[in-house]
Structure formats: structure tokens, C-alpha cells
Design an enzyme around this catalytic site. Sequence first.
Site, mmCIF file in Angstrom:
data_model
loop_
_atom_site.group_PDB
_atom_site.id
_atom_site.type_symbol
_atom_site.label_atom_id
_atom_site.label_comp_id
_atom_site.label_asym_id
_atom_site.label_seq_id
_atom_site.Cartn_x
_atom_site.Cartn_y
_atom_site.Cartn_z
ATOM 1 N N CYS A 56 0.835 -1.193 0.000
ATOM 2 C CA CYS A 56 0.000 0.000 0.000
ATOM 3 C C CYS A 56 0.872 1.245 0.000
ATOM 4 O O CYS A 56 1.803 1.371 0.797
ATOM 5 C CB CYS A 56 -0.892 -0.008 1.244
ATOM 6 S SG CYS A 56 -1.892 1.472 1.404
ATOM 7 N N CYS A 59 0.240 3.133 3.619
ATOM 8 C CA CYS A 59 0.720 2.605 4.892
ATOM 9 C C CYS A 59 1.865 1.624 4.725
ATOM 10 O O CYS A 59 2.408 1.128 5.702
ATOM 11 C CB CYS A 59 -0.425 1.940 5.649
ATOM 12 S SG CYS A 59 -1.187 0.593 4.754
ATOM 13 N N CYS A 73 -3.942 5.554 -12.358
ATOM 14 C CA CYS A 73 -2.554 5.910 -12.073
ATOM 15 C C CYS A 73 -1.749 4.772 -11.499
ATOM 16 O O CYS A 73 -0.591 4.923 -11.168
ATOM 17 C CB CYS A 73 -2.508 7.100 -11.105
ATOM 18 S SG CYS A 73 -3.148 6.689 -9.471
ATOM 19 N N CYS A 78 -4.489 -0.152 0.088
ATOM 20 C CA CYS A 78 -5.197 -1.256 0.721
ATOM 21 C C CYS A 78 -6.606 -0.800 1.043
ATOM 22 O O CYS A 78 -6.915 0.389 1.049
ATOM 23 C CB CYS A 78 -4.477 -1.703 1.982
ATOM 24 S SG CYS A 78 -4.536 -0.488 3.299
ATOM 25 N N HIS A 88 -7.467 3.052 2.528
ATOM 26 C CA HIS A 88 -6.607 3.928 1.750
ATOM 27 C C HIS A 88 -7.040 3.988 0.295
ATOM 28 O O HIS A 88 -6.806 4.980 -0.392
ATOM 29 C CB HIS A 88 -5.145 3.460 1.868
ATOM 30 C CG HIS A 88 -4.645 3.569 3.288
ATOM 31 N ND1 HIS A 88 -3.924 2.592 3.903
ATOM 32 C CD2 HIS A 88 -4.810 4.538 4.209
ATOM 33 C CE1 HIS A 88 -3.642 2.947 5.134
ATOM 34 N NE2 HIS A 88 -4.169 4.138 5.351
ATOM 35 N N HIS A 92 -7.730 7.416 -1.568
ATOM 36 C CA HIS A 92 -7.079 7.752 -2.836
ATOM 37 C C HIS A 92 -8.095 8.257 -3.840
ATOM 38 O O HIS A 92 -7.894 9.267 -4.516
ATOM 39 C CB HIS A 92 -6.350 6.523 -3.377
ATOM 40 C CG HIS A 92 -5.813 6.695 -4.772
ATOM 41 N ND1 HIS A 92 -4.617 7.311 -5.053
ATOM 42 C CD2 HIS A 92 -6.327 6.327 -5.972
ATOM 43 C CE1 HIS A 92 -4.415 7.318 -6.359
ATOM 44 N NE2 HIS A 92 -5.418 6.741 -6.949
ATOM 45 N N HIS A 100 -10.437 8.427 -10.688
ATOM 46 C CA HIS A 100 -9.603 7.467 -9.980
ATOM 47 C C HIS A 100 -10.436 6.542 -9.103
ATOM 48 O O HIS A 100 -9.921 5.956 -8.169
ATOM 49 C CB HIS A 100 -8.567 8.198 -9.123
ATOM 50 C CG HIS A 100 -7.481 8.849 -9.922
ATOM 51 N ND1 HIS A 100 -6.178 8.415 -9.911
ATOM 52 C CD2 HIS A 100 -7.522 9.899 -10.784
ATOM 53 C CE1 HIS A 100 -5.455 9.180 -10.724
ATOM 54 N NE2 HIS A 100 -6.243 10.091 -11.269
ATOM 55 N N CYS A 208 -39.352 -58.699 -16.937
ATOM 56 C CA CYS A 208 -39.729 -57.382 -16.422
ATOM 57 C C CYS A 208 -38.653 -56.346 -16.720
ATOM 58 O O CYS A 208 -38.951 -55.146 -16.821
ATOM 59 C CB CYS A 208 -40.034 -57.428 -14.928
ATOM 60 S SG CYS A 208 -38.654 -57.944 -13.899
ATOM 61 N N HIS A 544 -37.169 -57.247 -9.098
ATOM 62 C CA HIS A 544 -38.298 -56.933 -9.968
ATOM 63 C C HIS A 544 -38.202 -55.485 -10.403
ATOM 64 O O HIS A 544 -37.919 -54.594 -9.608
ATOM 65 C CB HIS A 544 -39.597 -57.186 -9.199
ATOM 66 C CG HIS A 544 -40.810 -57.051 -10.050
ATOM 67 N ND1 HIS A 544 -40.969 -57.745 -11.234
ATOM 68 C CD2 HIS A 544 -41.919 -56.291 -9.906
ATOM 69 C CE1 HIS A 544 -42.130 -57.416 -11.777
ATOM 70 N NE2 HIS A 544 -42.724 -56.534 -10.994
#
Lengths: 597, 183
Positions: A56, A59, A73, A78, A88, A92, A100, A208, A544
Site C-alpha cells: 500500500c 501505509c 494511475c 489497501c 486507503h 485515494h 480514480h 420385467c 423386480h
Amino acid sequence: MSSKINTQIVPHPCPHLAEFRRTSSKPFRALHACLRIKPPGGRAALRRDPDEVPSCAACGLSAPSRLYSCMTCAAVSCHSPAAGSSSHAAAHAASMPHGHQIAVDVDRAELFCCACRDQVYDRDFDAAVVIAQTAASTLGGAGSPAIPPPQPENLRKRRRVDYRPWAPDLRERATIATCSGPIAGAGDNSSPELPWGLRGLNNLGNTCFMNSVLQALLHTPPLRNYFLSDRHNRYFCQRKSNAGDGVGSNGPKRRGGNSGGSNGSNNARVCLACDMDAMFSAAFSGDRVPYSPAKFLYSWWQHAANLASYEQQDAHEFFISMLDGIHEKVEKDRRKLDSEGSGDCCIAHRVFSGILRSDVMCMACGFTSTTYDPCIDISLDLEPNQVGSTKKAAATSNHSCNGESDLMSSSQNCGTSTLVGCLERFTRAERLGSDQKFFCQQCQVRQETLKQMSIRKLPLVSCFHIKRFEHSSTRKMSRKVDRYLQFPFSLDMAPYLSSSILRSRFGNRIFPFDGDEPDAPNDLSSEFELFAVVTHSGKLDAGHYVTYLRLSNQWYKCDDAWITRVDENIVRAAQGYMMFYVQKMLYYKATDKQVAL
Amino acid sequence: MSAPNEENLSSHSQLSSHFFADLLDSIIVDVASECHRVARLGLDSNLEEEDEELKLSAQARVRVADPSNSNEANGKYVVDIFGQSHPSVASEIFECMNCGRSIMAGRFAPHLEKCMGKGRKARLKVTRSSTAAAAQNNRYSRGGPVSTYSPYSNHSSNNSMNRLPNGTSNFAGEEHSNGTFEP
């Protein structure tokens, strides 16, 4: 809300996705280079370099379960669904100027709308993924996506034609008036509720097994229609074969030299279809006195010399043998072995023959080899002895354990074998043992493989045969499996089609897969209705067979000469051995021939 | 993971717990993502119908198993739906199409077997040298002249299992050789 293509819903894009598609010139162009397919099974992931470990941007963590790369982009962020912790990816999308919002899950190749905070779907994106996955599993990396080269020739598309009801013209009306008469007993003494064609069959001595199958066939709609429409006229057929007799009929190899006693010359005149024609005439004549299928037995014994004996036999074996007999008579004249799958050869295959697809996938490189085979029915294994079938059965058991007031149903629901479960197992990907390694064309070495069956073309009538007779060569014994198998009255075969199986193998992407019919207006073509059940009771060597028939949504029990009406619960609770399902909706196909077969 | 003291142990187990939780999360999201796609694309539309069928079958089995319900008495019919009654052995008489004799329907199959020269009993009758040779071959593949029907209802090509060197019984004691079996 969404459009339906090829029985699959294509959901409408959210406004952000729609705008993204509008504004980007080639939205998913950059994807091709980044799609990494992991064999076998072809799991798709996105990586700029093969060894990249995405993390990420905000972070720095790379462990979180959901990492999204912005489509515009390529920034990786994350995402966490929990309200408290930060997402995040959403941050973003919010912080950047418009455009985006759409991101892609780097580990799963799924589109995500950060504004809607939900997974979204796009046809072109899915197509790009499938193309990459297919390239990874075909020789040389080329190959058209998911449409394997060895397309069986008998599957060439034929235009669908709309149904037009038929009415006789003046000349036909005159013919009907002069050359036919009403069926004896129509409407006077026989009560109007009793359906046509219901007639007992005399047991000729342990027959049968034959009677049960014949009853099912007498009420197989396409077969019944064929014979009642005089498509195989026994008088005409006999006259034709009499004319060609004496030319030295070399019987087919399977007859094995048994010329049937003093009537050896009769071999040329043995025609199971003629005997069927006679039986249909007898069954639908309105006469309700039980019919003796003696001539049929005689003809069948001449065809199947190895099965000809006065002893109890297997109904399924008889079924295969007699369909083969009908086919062989026709096939003797022209070589039509390849067209079994399309059913152009004889009425038996036209009604019962489907095409199975078998995929064998190399576990090392993902290369898949495909073969097609015609099949006249599907033999299913009951599941091995341990309890616990499909997860659906378990879920249902929970539902009914809590909801139903009937206490007995709870114990019976948990772990019941079902026909649907058998079909799921039939089409499941199965790992072949290390002693069954196949030669992989791509690896050029024997590898362990994954095998998966699916149905490429459904027959008009599906016959499911449950393998209840177990033969153990190790223990030198045979036994019958009496376990109850639940079977539905309505069955949707869509999940077992090649298109569905392939689709799920490629992650359920929106894409036309092998077998998807572009001209299918609706998905009724995979819906089937049960119309006959052949049941076996008793032991393996002394049992049968009885057939239950569904006519006008009323069930009848056909026990040799005895025809009785039964409640549908009896049928649901019966021990099914062969189940016959017919397509709910029959389509007409355009044909080049003057007179359609 | 072995560790000399408690602190290392707890931080190690914390780390492995952390890894495990991440792996578990990842798998959960895998399943959730797949299910989301299946649901959104309408690929699971049949679940209700299937559940309905399962429920109906379960109810049916309960009702049929209940002795108080008047289920059809298997095998004991009085009249069929046409009001007819039938003997246990079919009594219709017709002409055999092989030899021309009048045969009763219920005895037609055993008659035809002998008449056509097929079947075990017929084959044991040695009338001509050619049929004698055929009969011998058939006798081996059937594994013994004693019983009248094969223990499993399967075609004779499977009977190669029967071919045991000393002719010992192999199917629930039904078929036994009295020492006359020749391999």
C-alpha cells in the site's frame, strides 16, 4: 436492471465505472502486460514485474488481504471494509481528481469501485483476463480463447426455426378421410381421463427388465411422436428388406455366427424399429388388454446373441442393447459413425444421444487437451459410503431441521444422496492418481493431470442410470446398493454444460464459452422434466423392475401387466434405477433436406 | 517453534498468529469475491427450486413410510385402472414365430430360449458337433452347469471372473461346482 446474454446476467455498470469507460480510450489496455496466470487452474493476478510484491502506498503494508491498484494511475492502496479502520483505496479515490474511482484487486483480478465500495463487473475486463488465461493453457500461447480447435464437426450451427403449427391442406384432408378410421373404442367405453398409450405388458418369463424399459420408451415424447407419425412404417420397411433379401446378407460382426436356428435367413428382416412400430400401434390402439412383446423379444435376441437367455437381466443393459439394435439396422447401409452425436443416423440417437466433453489439464503447466464423445445416457455413481453429500443438502437439512415441525424429516435430510449431487460429482474436476500420468504436449513429459467432464450437447431425452450394482473383482462378489437417491421432478442441466463448467474454471468471467449459443432467446433449453422412472426392488439376482410414468402430471405404475394410478409421493420415495427426463422446450432446426428426418 | 524463554515464545506465537490471520483473511476474501460474482451474475438462480424438490422428497418419504397411510399394496392388486384383473402368469396364447407352436405368454421366454438354441440349458444339449463346440465354450464362460441364472445381471463377458481353476464358489454360495468343472 441488467441485460441477459447467454443465460448470464451482465450487470449494469455503476455510474463511476460507466464514466471510467467513457473517458478512457482503451481502459484495460495496460492490463495485458500485467496479468500473471498461475498454472494450473489459471488464477489471475496483476503484477508489473513477475517478482513484484505490491504494498500500500499509504501505509506500506503488503500483507492486507485486499490491495487495489488504481486503474488510472496504478497507485496501490489497501482497503478495509470495516467502518472504523481507514480504507486507503477510498481515500485515494476521494483525494485525486475525477477518474480514480475504479481500481483492480491485484491478487484476484477483480474490478472495484472505491466510491461505491463494491466489486463491479465489466465485459471487456473479463475478456482480457480470459484471453490471458487461455493463452497460458494452450500450446504456444496462441489459440482462440476458450474455444478449443477440435470442435466436433457434427456441431455445426444450424439456424433455429420458429415453430409453425401444422394443419392439413385439402389434399391431406381428403387422404385422411379416405385412408384412415377412428381408433376403436375412442370415447365410448374407455373413460376420457385415461391417457392414450397406457397398456400393460405381459411378462414372458423374467422379462420385467424389458417391460420396464419398453414402457418408458412408449411414452418418451420424441420417440412416441416419431412412431405415431409413421416415420418408420413396418410394412414398408419389411417390403424393402424382402426385396433386397437373398443377396447374401452378411450380418454385422457382432452377431457372432449364431444364425438363430432354422430361420437364419430372417436375419436380414430383423428390424427392432419395425417391432417398436408394431408395439406403438398396439399400445395406442385403445385396446387395454395387456400386450405381449413376444416378437420384440425374438428380434432382440437375434440382435443381442450374448444376452439371449431365459434369466433375469439388467434393464440398463437391455436399453443400450436395443438402441444399438435400432441404430445398427440403419447404419448397415451407410457409414454414419461420426454423426452419432448429432443424431443424424437414427431415431435412437436423435432422441437420446448427447455429446460429452472431457478436459485433461496438466497440473504442471496448465495445458488442457479436450476430447468430445457421443453418449446415449449418463451412468452415475452413488457416492461412497460416508454420509454428507453436497453442501446444499447440508444447508437444506439445517433449514428444515429448524423450520419444519416434522421431526422425522431432520434425520432423513442430513446426508441424503441426490441426483444433483451425483451430477455435480460427475462434472467435478478430479485429480488423476500418480499412476495415471498423461503425456503433456507442452511439458513433453508425463505429468499428473486433472480431469473434468461436462456436457457439450444435451440430448432431447436424458437418461440417467444409477450404478446400483457393484461388482468387486478384488472381493469376487457383487452386491446391490439400495441407498435412496433423491431425484427432482424438474431438473435444470445448465450447471453441467460445458459452457458453465468452463466458465467456472475461468473464474465465472463474462465471456462466451464453448457451447454458449448466441441465438438462444432464453435458457429453457437446459430445463428438463421427469416423465419416467424405472425402479428395481429386491436382490441383485432376484429382483423386480417396475416403471412409473408421468402422463398429464398424473403418475401411473406399470408393473408388467398391471397398470395402476399412484400418488406422486410414491414415486418420489421410490428407489430410482433409471430416470428419464425430456427437454421442456423443443426447438426446430432449419434443414437443407427436402424432407426433414 | 522452540524458544528458550517466555518472551520469545509469546512474540513468536504472536507473529504466527498474525500470519495465520492474514492467510485466513485472504481466503475469506477469495470466497467472498467469488460468491459476490456468482450472485451478481445470476449463476446461482436454481437454489430455491432445488431446495423445494429436496423438501418434497423428504416429505414424500415420511408419508410413504407411515404405516397408517393407505399406500398401494405392492404386488397385491385386485383390479388395474381399466378394471381388469390378471393372473400371476400371463395366460395369453400365441404362436411362436420360430417354430409355430402355440405357447402361453408367461412361458414364452423359456420356450424361445430352447427353441432358438440359446441359453444355458439349451446349449448343454449336444445335438451336432458344431453346437457341441459352441456349448463347451459357453459352459466355461458361465462357470458351471448348476445354477439357472447368473448371480449378477450383467452380460457374459464379465463372467470371466467365474473362471476359477478349482471351481470354488464365489458368489454368496449360490454357484458351486460339484467337481465336474474343467478349466
